[in-house]
Design a protein around this motif. Structure first.
Motif, PDB file in Angstrom:
ATOM      1  N   THR A   4      49.507  30.255   1.665  1.00  0.00           N
ATOM      2  CA  THR A   4      50.837  30.884   2.264  1.00  0.00           C
ATOM      3  C   THR A   4      51.209  30.066   3.323  1.00  0.00           C
ATOM      4  O   THR A   4      51.081  30.561   4.379  1.00  0.00           O
ATOM      5  CB  THR A   4      50.573  32.162   2.407  1.00  0.00           C
ATOM      6  OG1 THR A   4      49.576  32.358   3.480  1.00  0.00           O
ATOM      7  CG2 THR A   4      50.584  33.252   1.227  1.00  0.00           C
ATOM      8  N   THR A   6      54.226  28.687   4.725  1.00  0.00           N
ATOM      9  CA  THR A   6      55.914  29.063   4.767  1.00  0.00           C
ATOM     10  C   THR A   6      56.641  28.057   5.460  1.00  0.00           C
ATOM     11  O   THR A   6      56.196  27.399   6.242  1.00  0.00           O
ATOM     12  CB  THR A   6      56.143  30.650   5.115  1.00  0.00           C
ATOM     13  OG1 THR A   6      55.925  30.655   6.640  1.00  0.00           O
ATOM     14  CG2 THR A   6      55.344  31.434   4.264  1.00  0.00           C
ATOM     15  N   ARG A  73      60.231  36.847   2.659  1.00  0.00           N
ATOM     16  CA  ARG A  73      59.914  36.558   1.321  1.00  0.00           C
ATOM     17  C   ARG A  73      61.231  35.798   0.785  1.00  0.00           C
ATOM     18  O   ARG A  73      61.013  35.296  -0.377  1.00  0.00           O
ATOM     19  CB  ARG A  73      59.901  37.914   0.542  1.00  0.00           C
ATOM     20  CG  ARG A  73      58.520  38.404   0.670  1.00  0.00           C
ATOM     21  CD  ARG A  73      58.384  39.712  -0.157  1.00  0.00           C
ATOM     22  NE  ARG A  73      56.749  40.162   0.101  1.00  0.00           N
ATOM     23  CZ  ARG A  73      56.229  40.892  -0.858  1.00  0.00           C
ATOM     24  NH1 ARG A  73      56.793  41.334  -1.908  1.00  0.00           N
ATOM     25  NH2 ARG A  73      54.820  41.261  -0.473  1.00  0.00           N
ATOM     26  N   GLN A  76      61.003  32.175   0.466  1.00  0.00           N
ATOM     27  CA  GLN A  76      60.097  31.837  -0.476  1.00  0.00           C
ATOM     28  C   GLN A  76      61.052  31.721  -2.036  1.00  0.00           C
ATOM     29  O   GLN A  76      60.302  31.193  -3.050  1.00  0.00           O
ATOM     30  CB  GLN A  76      59.019  32.557  -0.715  1.00  0.00           C
ATOM     31  CG  GLN A  76      58.474  32.978   0.731  1.00  0.00           C
ATOM     32  CD  GLN A  76      56.997  32.057   0.522  1.00  0.00           C
ATOM     33  OE1 GLN A  76      56.739  31.152  -0.136  1.00  0.00           O
ATOM     34  NE2 GLN A  76      55.982  32.523   1.613  1.00  0.00           N
TER      35      GLN A  76
ATOM     36  N   GLU B 359      56.011  23.006   0.943  1.00  0.00           N
ATOM     37  CA  GLU B 359      56.348  24.396   0.255  1.00  0.00           C
ATOM     38  C   GLU B 359      55.134  25.047  -0.145  1.00  0.00           C
ATOM     39  O   GLU B 359      53.854  24.569   0.146  1.00  0.00           O
ATOM     40  CB  GLU B 359      57.070  24.039  -1.322  1.00  0.00           C
ATOM     41  CG  GLU B 359      58.204  23.029  -1.260  1.00  0.00           C
ATOM     42  CD  GLU B 359      59.366  23.913  -0.853  1.00  0.00           C
ATOM     43  OE1 GLU B 359      59.318  25.251  -0.805  1.00  0.00           O
ATOM     44  OE2 GLU B 359      60.452  23.323  -0.936  1.00  0.00           O
ATOM     45  N   PRO B 360      55.149  26.241  -0.382  1.00  0.00           N
ATOM     46  CA  PRO B 360      54.130  27.123  -0.521  1.00  0.00           C
ATOM     47  C   PRO B 360      53.196  26.478  -1.951  1.00  0.00           C
ATOM     48  O   PRO B 360      53.944  25.973  -2.704  1.00  0.00           O
ATOM     49  CB  PRO B 360      54.516  28.592  -1.053  1.00  0.00           C
ATOM     50  CG  PRO B 360      55.706  28.735  -0.678  1.00  0.00           C
ATOM     51  CD  PRO B 360      56.349  27.210  -0.338  1.00  0.00           C
TER      52      PRO B 360
END
Lengths: 399, 441
Positions: A4, A6, A73, A76, B359-360
């Motif tokens: 993770t 970000t 979120r 993402q 990026e993830p």
């Protein structure tokens, strides 16, 4: 287990030289694989098929525009990722949804079905946000969105029509005339005669007939239906399901197109060949082994290893398994959904078990629950095991 | 130079593929030592030494005797950066007559009878006295391989003439230039260590002169020339030892733990020249691969030359570029002040580092598919973020050879190699802490 990092983190030293491949290009390459099912969708389901896909894409874009602004979120959500998933969802829906007057139960009951693909796209965006966006989550958001829409509007998702060979690509899917099962099952789509001006044929889908038979809910007109009768009288020619020309989800109507698209993904190094191969092999074997009715009557009995019985035999059992494979969206699921990074395990050995589980579960669910939905439910179940499999199967290094 | 030695030396019969450079105004000659607590004592500053003479007042047991690469004057003690994060004690040296150095000589005879049965430890002392050492990615610490107490005898001498980056065939060019020295080195090591098997691994795609030169010189020698498909990072000791012997060498271990003595072509040539002609290590081959101009240059440079001096002679500006040792995927950063010695012999000029927001992880598994040692780099990055060494061990930290392929292919541009290096630092810290606890006060 998820990495993770970000975009809110401080910049990290980039590896140079880098291959230049970005996440956007990675998902862009997937679209090349989808070109083949898309082409088949255009050929067999015409502009309405493509419109359904466009509506899903539009819904997903609108949904992601909103959800991208909400919380960490939202950051993402990556556009290429969303569009790829939206395309997959669009390919899973039937083409007749792109209308404002869908006759479900005759002229008396017409529905506006075009908002459904639009809403499905928006639901997908919500699920992508809920499941964590790019790379996160172990449940395929496309599958969840499809099962939710399917659960709520199951009758709307039953495929109804296919374009005639003379009006393929150009015809209107809803300008269809019913074709009797006997007529549809007698000749393959490309050899079938159609009335002048007829643009599409309304044919009972093979998946429904298979589900009714193997689940024992079939009510045969003469009180008795054997496997041989089912294959001969109640199912379309196998080539209609392999090449195309039978009602189905717009992207899964042609098994050949799905396989070529999957091979393209394999060629580009985007998917692992083991997963579709093992899914299909195990499902085929499971379909031969699991109990099926040798005949449907008032007292239907199921038999394990039906091919060993003299009243069934190898030929009928294998043919039934072939129908189960091509009438369901298992090929589409095996190549395009089960191979997705977040849902499949990282370890090679774990992938074999994962794919085997999907194959067996798909076979069982197809036989006793429903051909059209079983592959997606099986994938949903298998993807829940992925985190555990990733923990159990540590890598075996070279040294 | 002794008479016996001069008999074995003749004028170079073939044009060299390595271009000599002008000797720079200052050289920083490193003193390779395995004992940091006992620094070498250098000669008095101002002392004039001839080419090949020792720069040290006295020879320490674990220090390679640094030799003057050319005639010159000792300036004083210095520190030689090898790459970012590694430096060595050194001698600053001022050449008397800056001029182009000579191209390597060619051995004409291989009289190696004096090394038969010498034993690895004695051989190490001999090489050390001639200032010969090699410690690089594809050629692990040569003196340590010879010196360490061997639980099992060395049975294989493996000359790794594969190039780390197949696009920069430095080792192949050394083999093409000095085939007799390479073979003499391998034979000498085999004779000294009593090894029954000696191999030279050369890439299928190596330049034809390398193949021809080695084949001609091998004759009916027992040394085998083995063709290998050289795809990066095949030159790494773990992979080449596994490929050719089937033995499992752990990263960081010396190959002698698997009864293999491994060295590259440049080291083999230096050993051959030392043992057959008593020639100390005065110069080293160097490849400079410019990724900006897409050009590759092969040089022969005096030991102790700074990278900056080589680049100046190439008219390459060091602003807005980054220098990396070996294959740039390994992310071993060089500064222009790093010196050429027995360490890495390839310099890559790459565009200056830019900063990106990764990026993830999308779990594409390309890092897993591309990994030559079959570990799980993405999971190791997870472990690095959680600083979890147990989890790192589960996912193969100990097997990583730090080739950098995972970082190269990652679509999310995640710093996978950086994460692995961070874990290794953590691991070293936790080991030293454990040792401190275990050590009686």
């Amino acid at each position: 287990m998820t990495t993770t990092i970000t975009s809110s983190r401080p910049p990290v030293l980039m590896s140079l030289p880098h291959s230049g491949m970005t996440v956007r290009e990675y998902y862009g390459m997937h679209f090349q694989g989808a070109l083949f099912p898309l082409t088949a969708a255009a050929v067999f389901y015409g502009w309405r098929g493509l419109t359904v896909i466009l509506l899903v894409l539009l819904g997903a874009w609108a949904g992601s525009t909103i959800w991208r602004r909400i919380g960490p979120r939202g950051q993402q959500l990556e556009s290429s990722h969303i569009m790829w998933f939206a395309l997959l969802l669009g390919l899973m829906l039937p083409g007749h949804l792109a209308t404002s007057r869908l006759d479900l139960y005759g002229d008396a009951y017409r529905v506006w079905s075009w908002p459904l693909p639009l809403a499905a796209g928006m639901v997908l965006a919500i699920f992508l946000w809920v499941l964590g966006g790019l790379g996160a989550g172990r449940i395929h958001p496309v599958v969840v969105a499809y099962l939710l829409v399917g659960g709520l509007f199951i009758n709307l998702l039953v495929p109804q029509s296919v374009l005639t060979k003379h009006r393929m690509l150009l015809g209107d899917l809803l300008s269809s005339r019913p074709v009797t099962a006997q007529a549809a099952n007698k000749e393959p789509w490309f050899a079938r005669n159609t009335l002048p001006g007829q643009e599409a044929e309304k044919v009972p889908p093979a998946s429904e007939a298979l589900t009714r038979y193997t689940s024992g809910s079939e009510k045969p007109p003469r009180g008795w239906l054997s496997i041989q009768s089912l294959l001969r009288d109640n199912l379309p020619p196998l080539e209609d399901l392999i090449v195309g020309g039978h009602p189905g989800p717009v992207g899964a109507g042609s098994a050949i197109a799905v396989i070529i698209g999957g091979l393209m993904l394999l060629y580009r190094g985007l998917i692992d060949f083991r997963i579709p191969l093992i899914i299909l092999l195990t499902e085929f074997v499971a379909l031969l082994v699991l109990p099926i009715p040798t005949a449907v009557s008032e007292r239907t009995t199921w038999h394990w290893l039906a091919f060993l019985r003299p009243d069934v035999g190898w030929a009928a059992a294998v043919t039934l398994a072939n129908y189960e494979l091509v009438a369901s969206p298992v090929l589409f699921m095996a190549f395009f959904l089960a191979t997705a990074g977040p849902v499949r395990p990282m370890a090679r050995r774990a992938r074999i078990i994962y794919a085997g589980f999907i194959g067996v579960a798909t076979a069982g669910l197809q036989l006793y629950m429903g051909v059209a939905f079983a592959p997606y439910v099986a994938l949903l179940l298998a993807s829940m095991l992925t985190p555990a499999m990733d923990r159990w199967f540590s890598p075996r290094p070279l040294v | 130079m002794t008479k016996a030695a001069s008999d074995t030396i003749a004028a170079p019969p073939r044009p060299s593929r390595l271009q000599p450079i002008k000797v720079p105004a200052r050289l920083i000659v490193p003193c390779h030592s395995s004992d940091r607590e006992q620094p070498a004592v250098i000669k008095i500053p101002g002392t004039v030494v001839r080419a090949g003479e020792s720069l040290l007042e006295e020879s320490r047991a674990n220090t390679a005797a640094s030799r003057a690469p050319v005639d010159g004057r000792i300036v004083g003690p210095a520190v030689a950066p090898i790459h970012r994060g590694l430096s060595m004690a050194a001698v600053e040296f001022e050449p008397l007559d800056p001029q182009a150095i000579k191209t390597p000589f060619q051995l004409t005879s291989h009289d190696l009878s004096h090394v038969d049965g010498m034993g690895p430890a004695e051989l190490a002392r001999r090489l050390q006295s001639l200032g010969i050492w090699a410690d690089r990615w594809a050629s692990p610490n040569l003196l340590a391989q010879l010196r360490e107490p061997h639980k099992k005898p060395i049975d294989t001498i493996l000359c790794n003439a594969l190039d780390e980056d197949p696009a920069v065939p430095l080792q192949a060019n050394v083999a093409a230039d000095q085939p007799s020295a390479v073979i003499a080195g391998v034979r000498a090591l085999a004779a000294a260590c009593g090894a029954g098997r000696a191999m030279i691994a050369l890439a299928y795609g190596a330049p034809a002169p390398a193949w021809e030169g080695l084949r001609q010189e091998l004759g009916d020698s027992k040394v085998r020339l083995v063709p290998v498909v050289n795809e990066y990072p095949q030159a790494h000791p773990v992979l080449i030892v596994h490929e050719l012997t089937g033995r499992h060498l752990r990263p960081g271990q010396l190959p002698t733990e698997q009864r293999v003595l491994l060295l590259d072509a440049a080291a083999a040539a230096a050993v051959g020249n030392a043992l057959a002609a008593n020639q100390p290590l005065l110069s080293a081959p160097l490849a400079v691969h410019d990724y900006l101009r897409r050009s590759t240059h092969f040089f022969i440079v005096p030991v102790g030359t700074r990278v900056r001096d080589v680049l100046e002679q190439m008219n390459v500006q060091t602003e807005n570029v980054e220098l990396r040792a070996g294959c740039p995927l390994r992310e071993i950063v060089l500064t222009p002040d790093c010196v050429v010695s027995g360490a890495e012999l390839t310099v890559a000029i790459v565009p200056a580092v830019s900063h990106v927001n990764p990026e993830p992880c999308i779990r594409c598994a390309w890092c897993v598919e591309g990994c030559p040692v079959r570990i799980r780099p993405a999971s190791l990055l997870d472990a690095a973020q959680q600083e979890d060494l147990y989890m790192a061990g589960q996912f193969g930290l100990d097997a990583c050879i730090e080739c950098g392929i995972c970082s190269y292919v990652c679509p999310s541009q995640l710093p996978l190699l950086g994460g692995i290096r961070m874990l290794r630092t953590l691991q070293a810290g936790s080991r030293s802490a454990r040792n401190d606890v275990a050590r009686p006060s």
